[in-house]
Design a protein around this motif. Structure first.
Motif, short mmCIF file in Angstrom:
data_model
loop_
_atom_site.label_atom_id
_atom_site.label_comp_id
_atom_site.label_asym_id
_atom_site.label_seq_id
_atom_site.Cartn_x
_atom_site.Cartn_y
_atom_site.Cartn_z
N LEU A 83 0.81 -1.22 0.00
CA LEU A 83 0.00 0.00 0.00
C LEU A 83 0.84 1.27 0.00
CD1 LEU A 83 -2.87 -1.08 2.43
CD2 LEU A 83 -3.11 -0.48 0.01
N ALA A 84 2.17 1.12 0.19
CA ALA A 84 3.05 2.27 0.05
C ALA A 84 2.98 2.83 -1.37
CB ALA A 84 4.50 1.88 0.38
N GLY A 160 0.59 4.27 3.68
CA GLY A 160 0.59 5.69 3.35
C GLY A 160 1.81 6.40 3.91
N ILE A 161 2.20 6.04 5.13
CA ILE A 161 3.36 6.66 5.76
C ILE A 161 4.65 6.28 5.03
CG2 ILE A 161 4.78 6.71 7.85
CD1 ILE A 161 2.15 6.45 9.45
N THR A 498 10.00 5.95 -4.88
CA THR A 498 10.53 5.59 -3.56
C THR A 498 9.68 4.50 -2.93
OG1 THR A 498 11.28 7.88 -3.32
CG2 THR A 498 11.27 6.53 -1.34
N ALA A 499 8.39 4.54 -3.19
CA ALA A 499 7.49 3.53 -2.64
C ALA A 499 7.77 2.15 -3.21
CB ALA A 499 6.03 3.91 -2.91
N LEU A 500 8.48 2.07 -4.36
CA LEU A 500 8.86 0.76 -4.90
C LEU A 500 9.73 -0.01 -3.92
CD1 LEU A 500 9.70 1.55 -8.65
CD2 LEU A 500 7.82 0.14 -7.79
N ALA A 506 6.91 -5.83 0.22
CA ALA A 506 5.59 -6.46 0.14
C ALA A 506 5.64 -7.73 -0.69
CB ALA A 506 4.58 -5.48 -0.44
N MET A 507 6.25 -7.61 -1.88
CA MET A 507 6.34 -8.78 -2.75
C MET A 507 7.14 -9.89 -2.08
SD MET A 507 4.60 -7.99 -5.36
CE MET A 507 3.99 -6.60 -6.30
N GLY A 508 8.15 -9.51 -1.29
CA GLY A 508 8.93 -10.51 -0.57
C GLY A 508 8.09 -11.26 0.45
#
Length: 576
Positions: A83-84, A160-161, A498-500, A506-508
């Protein structure tokens, strides 16, 4: 004259918290970034205090099996980090990073309040029972809805943070000066240091409170901490410069791809066509790549990579909506070039996911006494956290200055080199984890406790070894990724880029859950015992799972070397 002075003193494309033009000397800089660093300590404390020990809460108090508890934790953490991307997208498109942080912190606060209330009231939890007994029913119905509703509100807030706060801090520095770039690099290193500071308090004090005083106290501390972060963040409002949202980067990407596809049968523009047929085309494109794209000057020449996208620029587009500029095409190329690097870091984060799941459960079966003190298993991350807190300042003030002298470059150690070191360390971490598990099970067998839930006569310090390796890997890779994505991305996509970093995490976590399910499906297909199934961890073949992770990490590192060697930096700084 006064108006001209103010014009010269403005940060173009930035506003203050009241939406007025941001001024040089008044907004931005290390003072503004310092508020972000303090807030990050509190935010990470609130998040890690629960996620690091959540697997024990789900198994002991919500009565889920070890593997289900592990999968629920990785799914929760994976969702939070994924969600980042939403937080980064909204920061680039509709809101500033300033507003996204405040909204997200309020959402996380609400989720923590729900979990605190549930942990405090026995009527909102399943009845207590002996693990493994027939009467021990896992959480269900409205109680499960409250549990997972609270967890995923926290995930939304955390996402979000994570998608806004690092970019907000990095935006306080001037990318056009060597001093600004060095300060930004220092910010990212100290951002990781502050992550570690929050984690240190979370995995020691708060985890001890959860295990000894009750989970309502642990959730309550997290609730109070995230609430405190809001006024501290607001206290820095007068110093921040906030990047003005420039519209959806996803729209630009979609438009360029569609234009390249539908303009495929049309002639490119005269400018592009003449360059494409010129014998000096390669020289011109290389020069553009090295001089125009590297700096933030207007792009006048298409680069030579991903040439099929150059067809998006034409005098006669298939539709007026598909009219694209060279700058838009080059921005989309940058996104495509960083994606393989992003993909190669997912496996490392799959390894990191084990620190919150099986590693905690391993330690829970071992002797966790330290003299007269019983150490909670979820406090094991204290070892890599302390190492990061020591290494991060050393990296800033000793390693980087030395590397700059040796390499004669501004960065000293490149972002991709940092990421590669982290990937190498993850391979070693999984090998160590497998060997430690072999030793743990050997002790269980020789002591006659293989079928028992009693603590084994082996110290939990053995498990600390894999924490140390993976913590070191996290330091190198996380800081390297944050700065790599921020500096390589176009200004209009920096929050999303940057959120990547968090999306990779997350994918990990999702990959970890998928691997557990796949391994159980494959190993149990012929009537054999599944590697990772049951209520007793001693019956698991966890060492085989760790060896599998080691092999996959090795193959992933080779994959990374292929892409890293081919990558050409967009934002190589002067002198590098």
């Amino acid at each position: 004259m006064e108006e001209g002075h103010h014009q010269l003193g403005r940060w173009e494309g930035y506003v203050d918290w009241r939406n007025r033009p941001a001024l040089r000397g008044h907004h931005g800089g290390m003072v503004a970034a310092s508020f972000v660093l303090v807030v990050e300590i509190l935010e990470n404390l609130a998040y890690l205090a629960n996620s690091s020990n959540l697997v024990m809460y789900l198994s002991k108090f919500m009565h889920l099996s070890p593997s289900r508890s592990a999968n629920n934790v990785t799914n929760f953490m994976g969702t939070a980090f994924l969600l980042a991307l939403l937080g980064g997208f909204l920061s680039d498109t509709f809101f500033t990073t300033y507003h996204i942080y405040l909204i997200s912190a309020a959402i996380e606060f609400l989720g923590l309040v729900m979990l605190t209330v549930q942990a405090h009231l026995p009527s909102l939890k399943p009845p207590s029972c002996e693990p493994g007994s027939a009467a021990c029913m896992e959480v269900s119905g409205g109680k499960a809805a409250m549990l997972f509703g609270g967890l995923y509100l926290i995930a939304l807030g955390v996402g979000g943070i994570k998608g806004s706060l690092p970019a907000h801090g990095a935006e306080q520095f001037d990318n056009n000066t060597p001093k600004g770039r060095k300060q930004r690099s220092m910010f990212f290193n100290y951002y990781i240091f502050c992550l570690a500071c929050g984690a240190l308090i979370a995995v020691t004090l708060v985890v001890w409170i959860e295990d000894n005083k009750g989970w309502e106290w642990g959730f309550g501390i997290s609730t109070a901490t995230i609430f405190m972060s809001i006024p501290i963040f607001l206290a820095g409002s007068a110093t921040y410069r906030n990047k003005i949202p420039t519209g959806s980067p996803l729209t630009t990407i979609a438009k360029v791809l569609a234009a390249a596809m539908f303009n495929n049968c049309r002639s490119p523009s005269n400018a592009v066509a003449s360059m494409a047929t010129s014998p000096n085309y390669a020289t011109q494109t290389n020069k553009a790549e090295e001089e125009k794209v590297i700096t933030n000057l207007p792009i006048l020449t298409p680069t030579n990579s991903l040439k099929f996208l150059n067809r998006a620029v034409t005098n006669k587009p298939a539709h007026p909506v598909l009219e694209c500029t060279l700058e838009q095409v080059e921005e989309v190329k940058i996104v495509f070039r960083v994606l393989p690097i992003f993909a190669c870091t997912i496996m490392l984060n799959c390894c990191l996911a084990q620190l919150s799941t099986f590693s905690v459960q391993q330690a829970a079966t071992m002797n966790t006494k330290l003299g007269s003190l019983t150490v909670p298993p979820a406090s094991l991350p204290v070892f890599p956290v302390l190492f990061i807190m020591i290494l991060a300042p050393l990296y800033n003030h000793v390693i980087i200055p030395f590397a700059r002298k040796m390499t004669k470059t501004e960065t000293g150690i490149s972002h991709l080199q940092r990421i590669g070191i982290g990937l190498l360390l993850s391979i070693g971490a999984m090998a160590v984890a497998a060997l430690v598990e072999v030793k743990r099970k050997r002790v269980a067998t020789h002591s006659g406790l293989l079928n028992s839930d009693e603590p084994l006569p082996i110290t939990f310090f053995w498990v600390a070894l894999q924490y140390l390796f993976l913590g070191s890997a996290d330091l190198f890779t996380l800081a390297g990724l944050l700065e790599f994505f921020f500096t390589e991305a176009p200004a209009s996509m920096r929050s999303l880029a940057t959120a990547l970093t968090w999306a990779s995490l997350a994918m990990g976590y999702y990959l970890s859950s998928a691997l557990v399910s796949i391994v159980n499906s494959v190993t149990g297909a012929s009537g054999h015992a599944k590697w990772l199934s049951g209520t007793n961890l001693n019956h698991y073949h966890l060492e085989r799972f760790y060896w599998l992770m080691c092999v996959l990490s090795g193959l992933n590192f080779l994959h990374y070397l292929f892409w890293a060697n081919r990558y050409k930096y967009r934002s190589m700084q002067q002198g590098s």
